[in-house]
Design a protein around this motif. Structure first.
Motif, short mmCIF file in Angstrom:
data_model
loop_
_atom_site.label_atom_id
_atom_site.label_comp_id
_atom_site.label_asym_id
_atom_site.label_seq_id
_atom_site.Cartn_x
_atom_site.Cartn_y
_atom_site.Cartn_z
N GLY A 95 0.78 -1.23 0.00
CA GLY A 95 0.00 0.00 0.00
C GLY A 95 0.81 1.28 0.00
N ALA A 96 0.60 2.08 1.04
CA ALA A 96 1.21 3.41 1.12
C ALA A 96 2.73 3.33 1.17
CB ALA A 96 0.69 4.15 2.34
N TYR A 97 3.27 2.26 1.77
CA TYR A 97 4.73 2.15 1.87
C TYR A 97 5.37 2.04 0.49
CZ TYR A 97 4.09 1.59 6.88
OH TYR A 97 3.76 1.81 8.20
N ARG A 98 4.71 1.32 -0.41
CA ARG A 98 5.23 1.22 -1.77
C ARG A 98 5.25 2.60 -2.43
NH1 ARG A 98 2.11 -2.49 -3.48
NH2 ARG A 98 0.47 -1.18 -4.34
N SER A 99 4.18 3.37 -2.25
CA SER A 99 4.11 4.71 -2.83
C SER A 99 5.16 5.63 -2.21
CB SER A 99 2.71 5.30 -2.62
OG SER A 99 1.73 4.53 -3.29
N ILE A 100 5.34 5.55 -0.90
CA ILE A 100 6.34 6.38 -0.22
C ILE A 100 7.73 6.05 -0.74
CG2 ILE A 100 7.46 6.81 2.00
CD1 ILE A 100 4.69 6.43 3.30
N ALA A 101 8.01 4.76 -0.92
CA ALA A 101 9.33 4.36 -1.42
C ALA A 101 9.57 4.90 -2.83
CB ALA A 101 9.44 2.84 -1.41
N ARG A 102 8.56 4.83 -3.67
CA ARG A 102 8.72 5.33 -5.04
C ARG A 102 8.86 6.86 -5.06
NH1 ARG A 102 4.17 1.51 -8.09
NH2 ARG A 102 5.44 -0.38 -8.14
N PHE A 103 8.11 7.53 -4.19
CA PHE A 103 8.26 8.98 -4.07
C PHE A 103 9.69 9.32 -3.66
CE2 PHE A 103 3.63 9.82 -3.98
CZ PHE A 103 3.61 11.04 -4.63
N THR A 104 10.21 8.57 -2.71
CA THR A 104 11.56 8.84 -2.22
C THR A 104 12.59 8.61 -3.32
OG1 THR A 104 10.85 8.14 -0.01
CG2 THR A 104 13.22 8.31 -0.40
N GLN A 105 12.42 7.53 -4.07
CA GLN A 105 13.32 7.27 -5.20
C GLN A 105 13.28 8.44 -6.19
OE1 GLN A 105 11.69 3.44 -6.49
NE2 GLN A 105 13.64 2.48 -6.01
N ALA A 106 12.08 8.92 -6.47
CA ALA A 106 11.94 10.02 -7.42
C ALA A 106 12.60 11.29 -6.89
CB ALA A 106 10.46 10.26 -7.71
N ASP A 107 12.42 11.57 -5.59
CA ASP A 107 13.03 12.77 -5.01
C ASP A 107 14.55 12.70 -5.05
OD1 ASP A 107 10.69 14.18 -4.48
OD2 ASP A 107 10.42 13.24 -2.53
N VAL A 108 15.10 11.51 -4.82
CA VAL A 108 16.55 11.34 -4.91
C VAL A 108 17.03 11.64 -6.32
CG1 VAL A 108 18.43 9.64 -4.84
CG2 VAL A 108 16.72 9.69 -3.01
N LEU A 109 16.28 11.18 -7.30
CA LEU A 109 16.63 11.44 -8.70
C LEU A 109 16.50 12.93 -9.02
CD1 LEU A 109 14.92 8.35 -10.37
CD2 LEU A 109 17.38 8.75 -10.13
N LEU A 110 15.50 13.59 -8.45
CA LEU A 110 15.35 15.03 -8.66
C LEU A 110 16.55 15.79 -8.12
CD1 LEU A 110 11.63 16.04 -7.93
CD2 LEU A 110 12.85 16.17 -10.10
#
Length: 233
Positions: A95-110
């Protein structure tokens, strides 16, 4: 010897009861095993559901702890140590943990200025039908932010206009991008009106509201909320 009405009625009841017992025995002989099987199956399914729910709760707790550890590593600059567990949760998280992890990956890339990679990660969340709507909407806003310079202004407007409405959770962020797209199309009146709405919305973050006030003023829109006027001293 003649059978009295009372005896006749009792005899009929006995016959009827015997017939019912015989029918019940035939039914049990024919369907009894299937009934037992159905009950066992139902109990097995029920037990499986309880086990699954319990396991999901355990996994959620474990992943919550992993996410906290990941944030600690990122906070201390240990990106390498956070990469593997972050990818694990992003790929198979709950659920939300998967979304949070993907958000975090995206922010690192940003942070690395990898706009294309970040947009792809945000798109994963935006297109994940199992994710909660607020997550999907925010991911769409962030995806558009990462892609903004490569998108046509009308594409930005069409994509985010449903979210750039007062009352929507991400009104401020989506509205700002839509207003800038209006400016690029020289639709200054619409841009000014939208900046004005953002400036007057108390739910929008203060820094964003201040930018909106400035932009609205440049475009000739009074963005000062009457309720915010200074009280006489």
């Amino acid at each position: 010897m003649a059978i009295t009405p009372q005896n006749n009625e009792a005899f009929l009841r006995e016959v009827d009861e015997e017939l019912r017992r015989d029918q019940a025995m035939q039914f049990w002989t024919r369907y009894g095993r299937w009934m037992i099987g159905a009950v066992v199956l139902a109990l097995a399914v029920f037990g499986g559901v309880l086990f699954w729910q319990n396991r999901q709760q355990q996994l959620a707790g474990e992943q919550g702890e992993k996410i906290a550890t990941i944030f600690e590593k990122l906070g201390t600059g240990d990106e390498k140590g956070a990469t593997a567990p972050l990818a694990e949760i992003a790929g198979s998280g709950i659920g939300a943990y998967r979304s949070i992890a993907r958000f975090t990956q995206a922010d690192v890339l940003l942070q690395k200025n990898d706009l294309k990679g970040a947009a792809a990660k945000f798109a994963e969340v935006a297109n994940d039908s199992s994710a909660a709507k607020p997550f999907r909407d925010l991911a769409l806003v962030r995806q558009t932010y990462a892609e903004f310079d490569s998108l046509k202004p009308q594409t930005v407007i069409d994509r985010l206009k449903p979210l750039a409405v007062k009352g929507e959770p991400w009104f401020g962020s989506a509205g700002e991008l839509v207003a800038i797209a209006y400016l690029q199309l020289r639709r200054n009146r619409e841009a000014g009106a939208l900046f004005g709405e953002i400036a007057k919305d108390q739910k929008v973050p203060e820094s964003l509201r201040q930018r909106a006030v400035q932009m609205a003023g440049v475009l000739g829109v009074d963005a000062i909320d009457q309720g915010e006027e200074k009280k006489p001293q």
